[in-house]
Design a protein around this motif. Structure first.
Motif, mmCIF file in Angstrom:
data_model
loop_
_atom_site.group_PDB
_atom_site.id
_atom_site.type_symbol
_atom_site.label_atom_id
_atom_site.label_comp_id
_atom_site.label_asym_id
_atom_site.label_seq_id
_atom_site.Cartn_x
_atom_site.Cartn_y
_atom_site.Cartn_z
ATOM 1 N N PHE A 79 -28.835 -29.797 3.848
ATOM 2 C CA PHE A 79 -29.478 -30.398 5.024
ATOM 3 C C PHE A 79 -28.592 -30.298 6.265
ATOM 4 O O PHE A 79 -29.096 -30.127 7.381
ATOM 5 N N TYR B 16 -28.899 -26.796 7.595
ATOM 6 C CA TYR B 16 -30.192 -26.697 8.293
ATOM 7 C C TYR B 16 -30.075 -27.276 9.696
ATOM 8 O O TYR B 16 -30.557 -26.683 10.682
ATOM 9 N N GLU B 17 -29.418 -28.434 9.796
ATOM 10 C CA GLU B 17 -29.238 -29.087 11.100
ATOM 11 C C GLU B 17 -28.405 -28.232 12.034
ATOM 12 O O GLU B 17 -28.717 -28.093 13.229
ATOM 13 N N ARG C 151 -31.901 -29.305 14.644
ATOM 14 C CA ARG C 151 -32.770 -30.464 14.366
ATOM 15 C C ARG C 151 -32.263 -31.193 13.124
ATOM 16 O O ARG C 151 -32.068 -30.584 12.071
ATOM 17 N N LYS C 152 -32.061 -32.480 13.258
ATOM 18 C CA LYS C 152 -31.575 -33.283 12.147
ATOM 19 C C LYS C 152 -32.755 -33.853 11.373
ATOM 20 O O LYS C 152 -33.671 -34.434 11.973
ATOM 21 N N PRO C 153 -32.774 -33.696 10.028
ATOM 22 C CA PRO C 153 -33.851 -34.311 9.239
ATOM 23 C C PRO C 153 -33.875 -35.818 9.458
ATOM 24 O O PRO C 153 -32.835 -36.452 9.636
ATOM 25 N N SER C 154 -35.068 -36.390 9.459
ATOM 26 C CA SER C 154 -35.203 -37.830 9.697
ATOM 27 C C SER C 154 -34.594 -38.621 8.547
ATOM 28 O O SER C 154 -34.489 -38.139 7.417
ATOM 29 N N PHE D 35 -37.012 -38.907 5.662
ATOM 30 C CA PHE D 35 -37.054 -37.700 4.835
ATOM 31 C C PHE D 35 -35.854 -37.671 3.892
ATOM 32 O O PHE D 35 -35.988 -37.346 2.701
ATOM 33 N N LEU D 36 -34.660 -38.000 4.404
ATOM 34 C CA LEU D 36 -33.455 -37.988 3.585
ATOM 35 C C LEU D 36 -33.537 -39.033 2.473
ATOM 36 O O LEU D 36 -33.044 -38.808 1.356
#
Length: 452
Positions: A407, A410-411, A416-419, A422-423
């Motif tokens: 993750f 991905y960020e 974009r940081k996963p919410s 979502f985490l």
């Protein structure tokens, strides 16, 4: 102490060391980047702790559930599932407030320490003890396959010379069985003819189906010359005149050079007297020897490494390393061990190999330790388990270090940081996946214990 107790002590000593150092790999960079660490635990403290003490802002403790350990870092969604903290505004000392590159280093710290630890152990082992091995290319008349049924399942037989596996030259005798377990094809010489053969796809299933694990470990050996080392006083042939260095060259009218050639003759003549011809310093002597009811002559075979080499049967080589030479040697051993483990994991995910049946839990890991206290074996096993922990933790599964790394990458790539929500869900999915894997692995252990 009983063998089981010795294995258990070694298992918990090794596991505790690996867990503490793995968590230190997260703890130290977290502190360097001024991230608050609320807890540092060996084992899990579900409901209560065996020991705990707060020093500064961190509670250090030992839990009662020996399934691992953890550091609880402020502002991070982890196995504690502390979602209340995540509802508050981010604080400067929290994990979520730090730049992505710092968070990445914190998450990679554990697996990095595990791999480095394994390399350091390997460096220490090769520097202290060196590496002693039977050179595969020195075997005069090939290998001895001690179990014909298992050998047939692998496509090998006594007298074969295994030259390479997956294109890599086989340097040592001990490489052959692990090489077969991980390889796909091999080159061998049989009766002077070189041939290419495929490793049977179900090789791991073939080997794991054998209940006697010692039989697997000794399946491929050097051929033992039928040369007398010692005749004990209680031997049925104590007064036969046999001496150290005598080589039995004929038995019951058949030529004999190795133990594997003599075994069927002895089996067919249990309890009888058999005529033999002995070569003693170039002179032939005829004798009558007694075969016991368990198909043995009651003599000790086996020579010293120097005698084997002098007679041209095999060569035992020892590599000694200076301190500086041991560093690349230990590094190479760590890389090779990790590479072999990855190959083994690929076989597990191929149902045709049957390797998934050999996935084991805590009992299987504990069984890797010797049943007598042996420091070199303990440290070698600890290094191997450290490699396993490094690989397993970097898998891209939520709830493992690799999931967090996935993750974070991905960020960093998308910006974009996963919410947090979502985490949280990902963490729960990963947790249930891990529970499933844990149940499967330890269920395999239980099944083997009950039914094999």
């Amino acid at each position: 102490m009983t063998p089981i107790l010795i294995k258990t002590i070694q298992f918990f000593l090794s596991l505790s060391l690996l867990i503490v150092l793995h968590e230190l790999g997260h703890f130290i960079p977290a502190k360097i980047f001024k991230t608050r660490v609320e807890k540092f635990y060996l084992f899990f403290d579900v409901k209560f702790s065996l020991f705990k003490k707060k020093i500064g802002e961190t509670v250090y403790g030992i839990g009662w559930l020996p399934l691992g350990g953890y550091v609880k870092i402020s502002g991070m969604i982890d196995e504690s599932m502390d979602t209340e903290q995540m509802k508050e505004e981010p604080k400067p000392w929290e994990f979520r407030s730090k730049p992505a590159w710092q968070r990445l280093i914190i998450m990679l710290g554990g697996v990095t320490v595990n791999f480095v630890l394994a390399v350091v152990i390997f460096i220490g082992l090769v520097f202290t003890y060196g590496e002693e091995y039977i050179a595969n290319d020195s075997l005069k008349d090939g290998i001895w396959v001690t179990d014909k049924t298992l050998g047939d399942g692998l496509g090998i037989q006594t007298g074969d010379k295994i030259l390479s596996i997956d294109g890599k030259k086989v340097e040592t005798l001990s490489e052959i069985i692990p090489g077969f377990a991980l390889g796909n094809h091999f080159t061998m010489e049989r009766n002077g003819q070189v041939m290419e053969k495929e490793v049977p796809v179900n090789v791991i299933e073939t080997l794991s189906g054998e209940e006697d694990k010692d039989k697997i470990r000794s399946l491929v050996s050097y051929r033992i010359p039928f040369i007398i080392n010692k005749v004990p006083e209680n031997s049925p042939n104590a007064n036969s005149g046999l001496k150290h260095g005598d080589a039995i060259v004929r038995m019951n009218g058949k030529p004999v050079e190795y133990k594997d050639q003599a075994m069927p003759i002895l089996e067919a003549n249990k309890g009888k007297m058999v005529p033999v011809t002995v070569n003693r310093n170039g002179t032939s002597l005829d004798m009558q020897l007694k075969v016991s009811d368990d198909a043995a002559l009651g003599v000790h075979l086996g020579l010293s490494p120097e005698e084997y080499k002098e007679l041209g049967y095999l060569e035992v080589r020892t590599l000694k390393y200076s301190f500086w030479e041991s560093i690349p040697a230990g590094w190479n051993k760590g890389v090779r061990t990790l590479s072999d483990y990855i190959k083994g994991m690929k076989k597990i995910f191929n149902p045709d190999t049957g390797a998934y049946k050999e996935v084991g839990g805590f009992a299987a890991i504990g069984g890797m330790f010797p049943d007598t206290w042996n420091w070199p074996a303990f440290w070698a096993t600890t290094a191997f388990i450290s490699i396993i922990l490094a690989f397993m933790n970097i898998l891209p599964i939520p709830a493992l270090d690799g999931g967090h790394v996935m993750f974070l990458l991905y960020e960093m790539v998308t910006g974009r940081k996963p919410s947090d929500k979502f985490l949280e869900y990902a963490q729960m999915v990963g947790f249930f996946l891990l529970i499933g894997l844990l149940l499967f692995a330890n269920g395999n252990d239980l099944y083997k214990w009950l039914f094999k």
